[in-house]
Design an enzyme around this catalytic site. Structure first.
Site, PDB file in Angstrom:
ATOM      1  N   TYR A 135       4.970 -15.575   8.480  1.00  0.00           N
ATOM      2  CA  TYR A 135       5.613 -16.287   9.580  1.00  0.00           C
ATOM      3  C   TYR A 135       7.102 -15.948   9.715  1.00  0.00           C
ATOM      4  O   TYR A 135       7.704 -16.225  10.761  1.00  0.00           O
ATOM      5  CB  TYR A 135       5.451 -17.805   9.408  1.00  0.00           C
ATOM      6  CG  TYR A 135       4.028 -18.294   9.365  1.00  0.00           C
ATOM      7  CD1 TYR A 135       2.964 -17.490   9.742  1.00  0.00           C
ATOM      8  CD2 TYR A 135       3.741 -19.587   8.930  1.00  0.00           C
ATOM      9  CE1 TYR A 135       1.660 -17.945   9.684  1.00  0.00           C
ATOM     10  CE2 TYR A 135       2.435 -20.055   8.867  1.00  0.00           C
ATOM     11  CZ  TYR A 135       1.394 -19.232   9.236  1.00  0.00           C
ATOM     12  OH  TYR A 135       0.103 -19.696   9.173  1.00  0.00           O
ATOM     13  N   HIS A 198      -4.042 -14.902   2.556  1.00  0.00           N
ATOM     14  CA  HIS A 198      -4.055 -15.194   3.991  1.00  0.00           C
ATOM     15  C   HIS A 198      -5.291 -14.641   4.698  1.00  0.00           C
ATOM     16  O   HIS A 198      -5.859 -15.301   5.578  1.00  0.00           O
ATOM     17  CB  HIS A 198      -2.782 -14.630   4.628  1.00  0.00           C
ATOM     18  CG  HIS A 198      -2.330 -15.381   5.828  1.00  0.00           C
ATOM     19  ND1 HIS A 198      -1.001 -15.516   6.174  1.00  0.00           N
ATOM     20  CD2 HIS A 198      -3.017 -16.055   6.780  1.00  0.00           C
ATOM     21  CE1 HIS A 198      -0.898 -16.241   7.278  1.00  0.00           C
ATOM     22  NE2 HIS A 198      -2.102 -16.560   7.671  1.00  0.00           N
TER      23      HIS A 198
END
Length: 403
Positions: A135, A198
């Protein structure tokens, strides 16, 4: 707002009559009362109220008349347990995790927007932050946490559950550990509550630890680690064994990938974070996770990522869902989050709008009728909004058809 006379806020001897509840922490002990929990006699309420006054506490009335207490001697927990926002789950290793988390992905905009959003979330009462190395905003998240803790000394680091994730090109064991430490440094913490892989897709990296991009503009896949996640998972397990990661898990893993992982894992994953909303109920995968003591966590729980390409229909414009929200007296986002909690998993709403950050934390309980109506909308649907195959150059769900 000053403290009103006791007679105005406690007109009857039973706290059930308030049609709300309160939560506060004093000297490290949590007290709560709710119509869904227990009752307190008037004498106890009176003594409690006097104690609150002595500690310079203030009462704040909220939309549905729960009483929440902000005070010098304890932690503000946000909206009352009546909203279900205080619900927690216990992971398979005994670690407790708040059921409602705040997603920090895509708080795009001018620098400082993530900081403002996370600060607002913490002020509202969120105690679960969902982050990721990918992010690229963990520094702002860390700044927001540090500043909030400094202004609220009775909230401790241990009261805030932090999740972060390792990205695809960092699946080599030494890179997993580097990613973990890099996230810790940016978040300004010395441990992570939940560390996830992830994606079950490994990519190659450049010498400067950036993703290696091929001539086609897509990730260059690390086939060996994609096909065999054992080296990556062993590094994850080392972090868990060290205590630096209180829990480890995965994100976007399918049933076949989980089956493969469970065969080689010494420490089984605690969480599988996946896309879940009424257009992608993901029931089979959720059931598999439950059977294997893995807790699902829903990203995009409001189905707001994109619109359905084939029909143009959006979750937020679905007539049946709108009708459920109207019937319940809550907004659609609150109803969809309540549906997720009723199904038994974590929900991770995200927003950078202060009013939505606050309302998303006020999750009601659905009636059986309301829950069934949402289940009817979800039945037979399978529309995925988040598929990064065009970025990765790898399709995790080949042949998947929209329904």
């Amino acid at each position: 707002m000053g403290l009103p006379p006791l007679g105005l806020i406690m007109p009857c001897p039973w706290i059930r009559a308030l049609r709300g509840s309160f939560s506060f922490v004093r000297f490290g002990t949590t007290f709560s009362s709710s119509p869904h929990a227990h009752t307190l006699p008037f004498a106890s309420i009176y003594r409690l109220s006097l104690a609150l006054v002595r500690n310079s506490l203030s009462l704040t009335l909220h939309t549905y008349l729960p009483i929440t207490l902000t005070h010098i001697m304890g932690e503000y927990l946000g909206p009352s347990p009546t909203t279900m926002a205080s619900k927690t789950y216990t992971l398979n290793n005994g670690v407790k995790i708040p059921a409602v988390g705040f997603g920090t992905f895509a708080n795009e905009g001018a620098k400082g927007e993530t900081y403002r959003a996370v600060t607002k979330a913490l002020e509202v009462g969120y105690r679960h932050l969902d982050c990721a190395w990918f992010y690229l905003n963990e520094d702002e998240v860390g700044d927001a946490i540090q500043d909030f803790l400094a202004k609220n000394p009775n909230v401790k680091r241990k009261d805030i559950f932090i999740c972060t994730k390792v990205w695809n090109h960092l699946h080599e064991p030494e890179d997993v550990k580097w990613s973990f430490q890099n996230s810790c440094d940016k978040l300004k913490v010395d441990y992570i509550d939940l560390f996830l892989v992830h994606w079950p897709i490994a990519a190659q990296k450049n010498p400067d630890r950036t993703v290696k991009i091929g001539l086609d503009g897509k990730y260059v896949i690390n086939k060996e680690l994609t096909e065999n996640p054992e080296p990556t998972w062993r590094a994850m397990e080392e972090l868990a064994d060290s205590g630096k990661a209180r829990a480890i898990g995965v994100s976007n893993w399918t049933i076949p990938r989980l089956e493969q992982l469970l065969k080689i894992a010494h420490i089984k994953p605690t969480v599988n974070q996946i896309e879940i909303h009424p257009f992608l109920p993901n029931s089979e995968l959720i059931e598999f996770c439950f059977k294997n003591d893995i807790l699902p966590a829903a990203y995009s729980p409001l189905g707001s990522q994109n619109q359905v390409p084939s029909t143009g229909e959006t979750v937020r414009e679905n007539a049946a869902l709108i009708a459920v929200a109207k019937h319940s007296g809550h907004n659609l986002a609150q109803v969809l989050l309540a549906w997720g909690l009723r199904r038994g998993y974590i929900v991770l709403p995200k927003s950078s709008t202060p009013s939505r950050i606050e309302s998303n934390f006020q999750v009601p309980e659905l009636t059986d009728e309301e829950f069934a109506a949402i289940e009817d909308v979800a039945k037979g649907r399978h529309v995925r909004f988040v598929n990064m195959k065009d970025t990765f150059g790898y399709d995790l769900w080949p042949g998947e058809k929209e329904q």
